[in-house]
Design a protein around this motif. Structure first.
Motif, PDB file in Angstrom:
ATOM      1  N   ASP A 130      -3.109  12.438  -5.090  1.00  0.00           N
ATOM      2  CA  ASP A 130      -3.747  12.306  -3.474  1.00  0.00           C
ATOM      3  C   ASP A 130      -4.385  11.310  -3.142  1.00  0.00           C
ATOM      4  O   ASP A 130      -5.522  11.575  -2.605  1.00  0.00           O
ATOM      5  N   LYS A 131      -4.157  10.306  -3.369  1.00  0.00           N
ATOM      6  CA  LYS A 131      -4.853   8.762  -3.183  1.00  0.00           C
ATOM      7  C   LYS A 131      -3.927   7.815  -2.423  1.00  0.00           C
ATOM      8  O   LYS A 131      -2.533   7.870  -2.755  1.00  0.00           O
ATOM      9  N   PHE A 132      -4.371   6.969  -1.584  1.00  0.00           N
ATOM     10  CA  PHE A 132      -3.656   5.822  -1.313  1.00  0.00           C
ATOM     11  C   PHE A 132      -4.387   4.584  -2.134  1.00  0.00           C
ATOM     12  O   PHE A 132      -5.378   4.593  -2.571  1.00  0.00           O
ATOM     13  N   TYR A 133      -3.336   3.671  -2.272  1.00  0.00           N
ATOM     14  CA  TYR A 133      -3.505   2.748  -3.368  1.00  0.00           C
ATOM     15  C   TYR A 133      -2.825   1.090  -2.963  1.00  0.00           C
ATOM     16  O   TYR A 133      -1.902   1.232  -1.954  1.00  0.00           O
TER      17      TYR A 133
ATOM     18  N   GLU B 120       1.017  -1.152  -0.166  1.00  0.00           N
ATOM     19  CA  GLU B 120       0.153   0.102  -0.011  1.00  0.00           C
ATOM     20  C   GLU B 120       1.006   1.223  -0.033  1.00  0.00           C
ATOM     21  O   GLU B 120       1.734   1.270   0.542  1.00  0.00           O
ATOM     22  N   GLU B 121       0.486   2.465  -0.741  1.00  0.00           N
ATOM     23  CA  GLU B 121       1.481   3.321  -0.903  1.00  0.00           C
ATOM     24  C   GLU B 121       0.431   4.686  -1.240  1.00  0.00           C
ATOM     25  O   GLU B 121      -0.589   4.532  -1.875  1.00  0.00           O
ATOM     26  N   TYR B 122       0.968   5.751  -0.894  1.00  0.00           N
ATOM     27  CA  TYR B 122       0.277   7.014  -1.242  1.00  0.00           C
ATOM     28  C   TYR B 122       1.035   7.731  -2.459  1.00  0.00           C
ATOM     29  O   TYR B 122       2.389   7.675  -2.421  1.00  0.00           O
ATOM     30  N   ASN B 123       0.236   8.406  -3.232  1.00  0.00           N
ATOM     31  CA  ASN B 123       0.592   9.215  -4.370  1.00  0.00           C
ATOM     32  C   ASN B 123       0.293  10.586  -4.105  1.00  0.00           C
ATOM     33  O   ASN B 123      -0.818  10.757  -4.230  1.00  0.00           O
TER      34      ASN B 123
ATOM     35  N   ASP C  13      -8.139   1.728  -5.551  1.00  0.00           N
ATOM     36  CA  ASP C  13      -8.065   3.253  -4.583  1.00  0.00           C
ATOM     37  C   ASP C  13      -8.575   2.779  -3.185  1.00  0.00           C
ATOM     38  O   ASP C  13      -9.720   2.290  -3.056  1.00  0.00           O
TER      39      ASP C  13
ATOM     40  N   THR D   2      -8.342   5.080  -0.467  1.00  0.00           N
ATOM     41  CA  THR D   2      -8.397   6.204   0.108  1.00  0.00           C
ATOM     42  C   THR D   2      -9.278   6.498   1.109  1.00  0.00           C
ATOM     43  O   THR D   2      -8.892   6.846   2.432  1.00  0.00           O
TER      44      THR D   2
ATOM     45  N   LYS E  31      -8.392   4.264   4.079  1.00  0.00           N
ATOM     46  CA  LYS E  31      -7.593   4.942   5.011  1.00  0.00           C
ATOM     47  C   LYS E  31      -7.993   6.025   5.858  1.00  0.00           C
ATOM     48  O   LYS E  31      -7.565   6.066   6.919  1.00  0.00           O
ATOM     49  N   ARG E  32      -8.792   6.821   5.131  1.00  0.00           N
ATOM     50  CA  ARG E  32      -9.334   7.671   5.946  1.00  0.00           C
ATOM     51  C   ARG E  32     -10.216   7.322   7.068  1.00  0.00           C
ATOM     52  O   ARG E  32     -10.441   7.947   8.167  1.00  0.00           O
TER      53      ARG E  32
END
Length: 324
Positions: free
Chosen positions: A271-274, A264-267, A292, A294, A297-298
């Motif tokens: 402005d999204k987590f994948y 899992e990583e943020y770009n 996605d 995101t 995660k939020r």
């Protein structure tokens, strides 16, 4: 009518809350002669109780808005205590049909020993991340999923908080590519999971420096928010000049070793987590399936902040609190 027992009430005055108790005093003839009034400041207690209710409401909203399937159950026997909306919709159960029943009774796991192993790992390591399991919907359909679990406390009891992500479609697409890329290539375009094929670019020292987009499917466009004609044939540094170095590190290792990886990583550019599953179909290239996450995660962050606030309130209290 005069009460012979203690009376109590909660009163608000000048922004403060007080607990007022009145104890009547009687003479030998049973006549009321006086009363003892006691007032206690309960402002902090009421504020904490309100904060706890708000915290529970936030947890409930985050729980139900989580895009992943979530189950809360007892550790040992798997009695289901709660299920979020996504689990109910994806698995075809009503909440009333789940709560109070065991996962074994409902045959949620295609192989119940998977849950047994998961609990063993959870008790030993404290957490389980991305364990591949098979679950069965109410209609009997098998779904391949990634399960992650932690132990939480509810009503002073340890419970299992299980998050399940359906990867059935991704696994099917991967098998199709392995069997015959040309035969099943058209099906990739119909997949709802994002797919991309890339060529790794190395610098003069053999270090991963950039990568070129060779192919993306329509779901890739939907998830990333960029049209395919703007990326095919171009490099990621052309598209996202400030892309994080961690992407080259992860993909470079996969190309170099040939070992598939899920992470899992943020770009920042989108402005999204994948959630990404990447592997190398041939030398110098890597393919990815991703989604996605995101919102998930939020939602997790909202739950974490809610729990921190909950614990902080309890740890800083000057007196005990009971509420229901």
């Amino acid at each position: 009518k005069i009460s012979h027992r203690r009376e109590s009430a909660e009163l608000s005055f000048n922004g403060k809350w007080y607990d007022l108790t009145v104890d009547p005093l009687f003479d030998s003839k049973g006549e009321l002669v006086s009363a003892v009034h006691t007032m206690r400041d309960i402002t902090e207690r009421r504020l904490v109780a309100k904060a706890l209710r708000n915290s529970e409401e936030k947890f409930r909203k985050a729980f139900n808005s989580n895009p992943s399937m979530v189950l809360i159950s007892t550790l040992e026997d798997g009695i289901i205590l709660d299920a979020n909306r996504q689990f109910i919709e994806m698995m075809g159960w009503e909440r009333s049909q789940l709560v109070g029943h065991t996962a074994k009774e409902l045959e949620i796991y295609a192989d119940y020993s998977q849950r047994t192993r998961m609990v063993e790992r959870l008790l030993l390591e404290g957490t389980v991340k991305d364990m591949v399991i098979e679950v069965k919907t109410r209609a009997g359909e098998l779904r391949v999923c990634l399960a992650s679990a932690v132990i939480i406390e509810m009503d002073n009891q340890k419970r299992m908080f299980l998050q399940i992500n359906d990867i059935t479609e991704r696994e099917q697409a991967k098998k199709m590519l392995e069997q015959s890329e040309s035969k099943y290539h058209g099906l990739i375009d119909k997949m709802t999971i994002a797919f991309g094929l890339h060529e790794m670019i190395f610098d003069e020292n053999g270090k991963p420096f950039d990568y070129r987009f060779l192919e993306v499917n329509p779901a890739w466009e939907d998830v990333v928010g960029i049209k395919s004609e703007l990326v095919i044939g171009r490099t990621v540094r052309e598209i996202m000049p400030d892309i994080e170095e961690v992407w080259f590190k992860n993909y470079g290792r996969i190309v170099a070793t040939g070992i598939a990886k899920e992470f899992e990583e943020y770009n920042a550019a989108t402005d999204k987590f994948y959630n990404i599953y990447a592997y190398t179909p041939e030398a110098g290239k890597f393919a990815v399936f991703f989604s996605d996450i995101t919102a998930r995660k939020r939602a997790h962050e909202a739950i974490r902040l809610s729990e921190e606030k909950y614990h902080m309130l309890f740890e800083n209290m000057q007196q005990g609190v009971f509420y229901q």
